[in-house]
Design a protein around this motif. Structure first.
Motif, PDB file in Angstrom:
ATOM      1  N   ARG A 226       0.683  -0.797   0.274  1.00  0.00           N
ATOM      2  CA  ARG A 226      -0.372  -0.157   0.703  1.00  0.00           C
ATOM      3  C   ARG A 226       0.464   1.257   0.260  1.00  0.00           C
ATOM      4  O   ARG A 226       1.968   0.944   0.002  1.00  0.00           O
ATOM      5  CB  ARG A 226      -0.686  -0.144   0.819  1.00  0.00           C
ATOM      6  N   PRO A 227       0.282   2.176  -0.124  1.00  0.00           N
ATOM      7  CA  PRO A 227       0.751   3.596  -0.759  1.00  0.00           C
ATOM      8  C   PRO A 227       1.402   4.222   0.819  1.00  0.00           C
ATOM      9  O   PRO A 227       0.427   4.247   1.772  1.00  0.00           O
ATOM     10  CB  PRO A 227       0.695   4.652  -1.287  1.00  0.00           C
ATOM     11  N   ALA A 228       2.523   4.577   1.267  1.00  0.00           N
ATOM     12  CA  ALA A 228       2.789   4.486   2.114  1.00  0.00           C
ATOM     13  C   ALA A 228       4.623   5.737   2.802  1.00  0.00           C
ATOM     14  O   ALA A 228       4.629   5.199   1.510  1.00  0.00           O
ATOM     15  CB  ALA A 228       3.123   3.365   3.627  1.00  0.00           C
ATOM     16  N   SER A 229       4.780   6.614   3.310  1.00  0.00           N
ATOM     17  CA  SER A 229       5.830   7.311   2.910  1.00  0.00           C
ATOM     18  C   SER A 229       6.485   6.892   4.526  1.00  0.00           C
ATOM     19  O   SER A 229       7.871   6.868   4.156  1.00  0.00           O
ATOM     20  CB  SER A 229       5.283   8.991   3.310  1.00  0.00           C
ATOM     21  N   VAL A 230       5.595   6.637   5.665  1.00  0.00           N
ATOM     22  CA  VAL A 230       6.620   6.251   6.342  1.00  0.00           C
ATOM     23  C   VAL A 230       6.725   4.712   7.220  1.00  0.00           C
ATOM     24  O   VAL A 230       7.264   3.515   7.237  1.00  0.00           O
ATOM     25  CB  VAL A 230       6.016   7.293   8.338  1.00  0.00           C
ATOM     26  N   HIS A 231       5.368   3.696   7.275  1.00  0.00           N
ATOM     27  CA  HIS A 231       4.329   2.595   7.653  1.00  0.00           C
ATOM     28  C   HIS A 231       5.884   1.601   7.020  1.00  0.00           C
ATOM     29  O   HIS A 231       5.247   2.147   5.166  1.00  0.00           O
ATOM     30  CB  HIS A 231       3.153   3.011   7.328  1.00  0.00           C
TER      31      HIS A 231
END
Ligand SMILES: [Zn+2]
Length: 278
Positions: A226-231
């Motif tokens: 899934r799209p994520a910057s920090v996860h």
């Protein structure tokens, strides 16, 4: 765990495929699957599936007279059942339709937390939807502010608590805090108006991004995709500022954040309780 975007897109897929079809039979395949005794599932036999909706992280199979509320929890999946074998792997429950097709609820792992509730009347006034907060994609800043003020505590925990806002989980809690440039440990009761506005904008943007991604798929995504910057990005550079993504680890989840974007460079440590107790 699938969160609001994954459940919403999946509800739309199931609606497209199965709405308008009459239910022939519902069969629990594991004794823990059906959580309610009354009304009986056969109240829906011969009834047409109006639509598959969503409330929080629950799927709602709406047959008019009764609704089957399905919670997938961590490892549950609800998919078209091509084989309809007598003992499907991880099988929890099956809905067989009059046109010969079926839907199968499976749950991988040993937790056995996924379940089906058969509900009539006001869904909001009974388990499992009773007490759920408003869906996260429907809250505006005016609705959010009093909920924040009334529930002092850490932002990350507030976002994950389904009684405050429904539909968010570990991934979106991490992503929303990062997008809003707020510490996951910020006390929600002390956020100022500008911070609440950023939080509201971030909730909407992160859900919209997840939903756009998920609607482009034919099956529910895996968390890591899934799209994520920090996860799932701990140790990697922040896509906004280049600082290294850091984490606070708990037994059941990881708080991931960017120090430069979210905590004025401060590295967070959980000093309130032992991480082994949470
Ligand atoms: Zn950053």
């Amino acid at each position: 765990m699938p969160e609001l975007p994954e459940i919403q897109a999946h509800a739309e897929r199931l609606s497209d495929a199965f709405a308008g079809t009459a239910l022939e039979r519902f069969t629990p395949l594991a004794f823990t699957a059906l959580k309610t005794a009354d009304p009986p599932p056969d109240a829906a036999y011969g009834r047409t599936l109006a639509r598959v909706g969503r409330r929080g992280k629950h799927l709602l199979l709406d047959f008019g007279v009764v609704t089957f509320v399905v919670h997938l929890m961590q490892g549950g999946r609800l998919k078209p059942d091509e084989k309809q074998s007598a003992k499907p792997r991880h099988g929890q429950a099956r809905w067989r339709f009059a046109d010969g097709r079926a839907l199968l609820l499976t749950e991988a792992g040993s937790e056995r937390k996924a379940g089906v509730w058969v509900v009539d009347g006001d869904l909001e006034q009974q388990a499992p939807l009773l007490g759920l907060g408003p869906d996260a994609d429907t809250v505006d800043a005016a609705l959010l502010q009093p909920r924040l003020t009334a529930n002092p505590g850490r932002l990350h925990g507030f976002l994950r608590d389904q009684h405050h806002v429904a539909g968010l989980g570990r991934l979106l809690a991490n992503e929303i805090c990062h997008r809003a440039k707020l510490s996951p440990f910020a006390n929600v009761a002390k956020l100022d108006a500008a911070e609440v506005a950023r939080l509201h904008e971030a909730i909407g943007a992160c859900i919209a991004e997840g939903l756009a991604f998920e609607r482009g798929l034919t099956e529910m995504s895996k968390s890591a995709d899934r799209p994520a910057s920090v996860h799932h990005r701990v140790g990697e550079p922040c896509p906004v500022c280049g600082d290294t993504i850091r984490s606070v680890e708990y037994v059941h989840y990881t708080v991931a954040y960017c120090p430069t974007c979210q905590t004025a460079g401060k590295v967070l440590a959980d000093n309130t309780t032992s991480k082994f107790l949470k």
